[in-house]
Write a protein that holds these residues in place. Structure first.
Motif, PDB file in Angstrom:
ATOM      1  N   ALA A 232     -50.293 -12.903 -15.606  1.00  0.00           N
ATOM      2  CA  ALA A 232     -49.773 -13.668 -16.692  1.00  0.00           C
ATOM      3  C   ALA A 232     -50.566 -14.862 -16.750  1.00  0.00           C
ATOM      4  N   SER A 233     -51.147 -15.707 -15.897  1.00  0.00           N
ATOM      5  CA  SER A 233     -51.689 -16.742 -16.188  1.00  0.00           C
ATOM      6  C   SER A 233     -52.976 -16.441 -16.714  1.00  0.00           C
TER       7      SER A 233
ATOM      8  N   LEU B 156     -46.865  -6.082 -15.882  1.00  0.00           N
ATOM      9  CA  LEU B 156     -46.204  -7.346 -16.648  1.00  0.00           C
ATOM     10  C   LEU B 156     -44.663  -6.849 -17.243  1.00  0.00           C
ATOM     11  N   LYS B 157     -44.198  -5.728 -16.743  1.00  0.00           N
ATOM     12  CA  LYS B 157     -43.004  -4.957 -17.128  1.00  0.00           C
ATOM     13  C   LYS B 157     -42.823  -4.739 -18.697  1.00  0.00           C
ATOM     14  N   GLU B 158     -43.108  -5.576 -19.410  1.00  0.00           N
ATOM     15  CA  GLU B 158     -42.745  -5.203 -20.964  1.00  0.00           C
ATOM     16  C   GLU B 158     -44.079  -4.673 -21.476  1.00  0.00           C
TER      17      GLU B 158
ATOM     18  N   GLY C  64     -41.493 -11.384 -12.261  1.00  0.00           N
ATOM     19  CA  GLY C  64     -41.698 -11.944 -13.531  1.00  0.00           C
ATOM     20  C   GLY C  64     -42.086 -10.962 -14.581  1.00  0.00           C
ATOM     21  N   ARG C  65     -42.018 -11.204 -15.670  1.00  0.00           N
ATOM     22  CA  ARG C  65     -42.629 -10.591 -16.872  1.00  0.00           C
ATOM     23  C   ARG C  65     -43.297 -11.432 -17.973  1.00  0.00           C
ATOM     24  N   LEU C  66     -44.008 -10.688 -18.845  1.00  0.00           N
ATOM     25  CA  LEU C  66     -44.626 -11.431 -19.885  1.00  0.00           C
ATOM     26  C   LEU C  66     -43.796 -10.843 -21.071  1.00  0.00           C
TER      27      LEU C  66
END
Ligand code: CA
Length: 503
Positions: A91-92, A137-139, A109-111
């Motif tokens: 994500a970073s 990142l889930k989504e 966590g998710r983005l």
């Protein structure tokens, strides 16, 4: 001007004209050749297991293609992640932000697809964007013209990939083969047939390997078969003689997994029969390293396939090629495996980059560079505007041997997840010193795990002894505590982490 070069430039001009939607991108494109960006990232591949780093196992790592990127471009010696674990680091990289801003602080966590990310900005600048391989990142990926991804960890054999256009929940398709080969096949397919050749491309190719269970393709199983790999000097040291308060994940956990879940790992099975604890630890280390390095060999061969494509299609001069991993990894050092801690093996990211137009072969960069800097480097190469929300800085000048005078002299780290053996912590690292604060969880008005560690990396590069209580270091520690507070303010991470719900 040679005819071929002229035609290439004419092609780029046509690509810009077709953009239409972004006049500013057209202007920026004029007279400047925006490079393609091929960003290759593996999972948990640490620099001790890469030849060009010259570290503990470098002589044993089969990484000639990764090494070639460094030899023909630059190697970063002090590239660090801001939170050493998969989801937050990814994500970073995409957002150029610390986890407390982009929302991905832990593995859960998710983005948010609606949030800003570098792919959206590259798209706006006229790039064709794609991500292939591990997403995690889930989504659904946003900002990519194309994706074909492992939604979560994925599996090594016959991986299920979710392609853009298919249902994000149910539309996965099984691809026969080993994931590293499959992901490379899909990346090459898109490069060959899927993209718009009139636009520069930005392709993120994310291998699932070398993540546990370190599962190599069968063709690598004879590598190291008759060899013993060197043990780290502290593999058999007593558990806590060094001022470290936390057990972390010692190799005995891996030994248990090798035995109880043997089917998840490549053969041969760990042979613990009739062996004492020390011998089991050594045998665990040998299996771990052989499985790991065999999987690395598979990554490197596939990096070679991607490099060959770039070179054989005549795109070498106009393509930025990067190889990195989402964080480092303990390979038995401190008797640990896995990552998460701010200690060097886990904190350090490998990063090599080739771009013949701007980077001289053999460039060696010692500046402190972070994963939050990658997005701004890409936008800098693309000559696209850099959004204020990004917290890093382009290190393109460093790659050209021109480090700005005001380049950072210290980095800020924050690991958010909390377990007794691997507590949450934040800290600061300069070129020479490291100060870590384990803030612990609040229980009954106390923080039982709260403590500090301090290392002088010049005299103790392997971080064997925390010297937090040493009188001679108290002035340095006081300065570092100030610097740490200043960095937390600078990055806006000032809320007491215990008051924030983990995500
Ligand atoms: Ca990882």
């Amino acid at each position: 001007m040679k005819r071929r070069r002229f035609l290439q430039m004419a092609g780029a001009g046509l690509g810009s004209a077709l953009l239409g939607s972004n006049a500013r991108a057209q202007q920026r494109g004029r007279g400047y050749r925006r490079p393609n960006i091929l960003f290759i990232m593996s999972d948990d591949h640490t620099s001790q297991a890469i030849g060009c780093y010259g570290l503990r196992l470098s002589a044993y790592a089969r990484t000639k293609n990764i090494d070639r990127i460094a030899a023909e471009g630059a190697i970063l010696r002090n590239c660090f992640c801001t939170n050493s674990i998969c989801v937050p680091s990814r994500a970073s990289i995409l957002t150029g932000q610390y986890g407390h801003l982009n929302g991905a602080k832990t593995l859960s966590g998710r983005l948010d697809p609606a949030a800003d990310n570098v792919a959206k900005h590259l798209q706006a600048a006229g790039y064709q964007t794609a991500v292939v391989g591990k997403w995690h990142l889930k989504e659904q990926p946003a900002g990519f013209d194309y994706y074909n991804v492992l939604r979560g960890q994925g599996r090594y054999n016959d991986p299920i990939l979710f392609e853009k256009g298919a249902d994000w929940r149910t539309g996965g398709k099984t691809h026969p083969g080993h994931s590293t080969d499959v992901i490379t096949d899909q990346a090459l397919n898109w490069l060959e047939e899927g993209r718009d050749p009139n636009k520069p491309f930005a392709l993120m190719c994310h291998f699932k390997a070398v993540h546990e269970p370190f599962y190599s393709h069968e063709r690598y199983r004879t590598l190291y078969a008759d060899q013993d790999l060197p043990e780290p000097e502290d593999l058999h040291w007593p558990e806590s003689p060094r001022g470290k308060r936390f057990e972390g994940w010692p190799l005995k956990i891996l030994a248990g997994r090798f035995q109880k879940n043997a089917q998840r790992y490549a053969p041969p099975k760990l042979d613990a029969e009739g062996r004492d604890a020390k011998a089991i630890r050594s045998a665990t280390y040998q299996k771990f390293m052989k499985d790991y390095l065999r999987t690395v060999a598979g990554i490197d061969d596939n990096v070679g396939r991607l490099l060959n494509w770039v070179d054989q299609t005549g795109k070498a001069r106009d393509t930025v090629v990067i190889y990195t991993a989402d964080q480092g990894y303990f390979l038995g050092e401190h008797n640990l495996f896995d990552k998460r801690f701010m200690l060097e093996e886990s904190l350090r990211m490998p990063f090599v980059i080739r771009y013949p137009r701007q980077i001289k072969p053999g460039t060696d960069v010692g500046d402190i560079i972070l994963n939050i800097d990658f997005a701004e480097l890409f936008l800098d190469f693309a000559r696209a505007p850099i959004p204020k929300s990004m917290q890093g800085r382009s290190f393109r000048p460093s790659l050209r041997g021109r480090t700005p005078n005001d380049w950072r002299d210290a980095m800020y780290y924050h690991y958010w997840s909390h377990q007794k053996e691997r507590p949450s912590h934040y800290g600061v690292r300069t070129k020479r010193y490291k100060l870590i604060y384990y803030y612990g969880l609040l229980r009954m008005g106390k923080r039982p795990e709260e403590c500090w560690e301090f290392y002088d990396l010049k005299t103790d590069p392997r971080e064997q002894t925390s010297q937090y209580d040493e009188p001679m270091h108290q002035d340095t520690i006081a300065q570092l505590r100030q610097r740490l507070a200043q960095l937390r303010t600078q990055y806006g991470d000032t809320t007491d982490p215990l008051s924030v719900a983990p995500s």
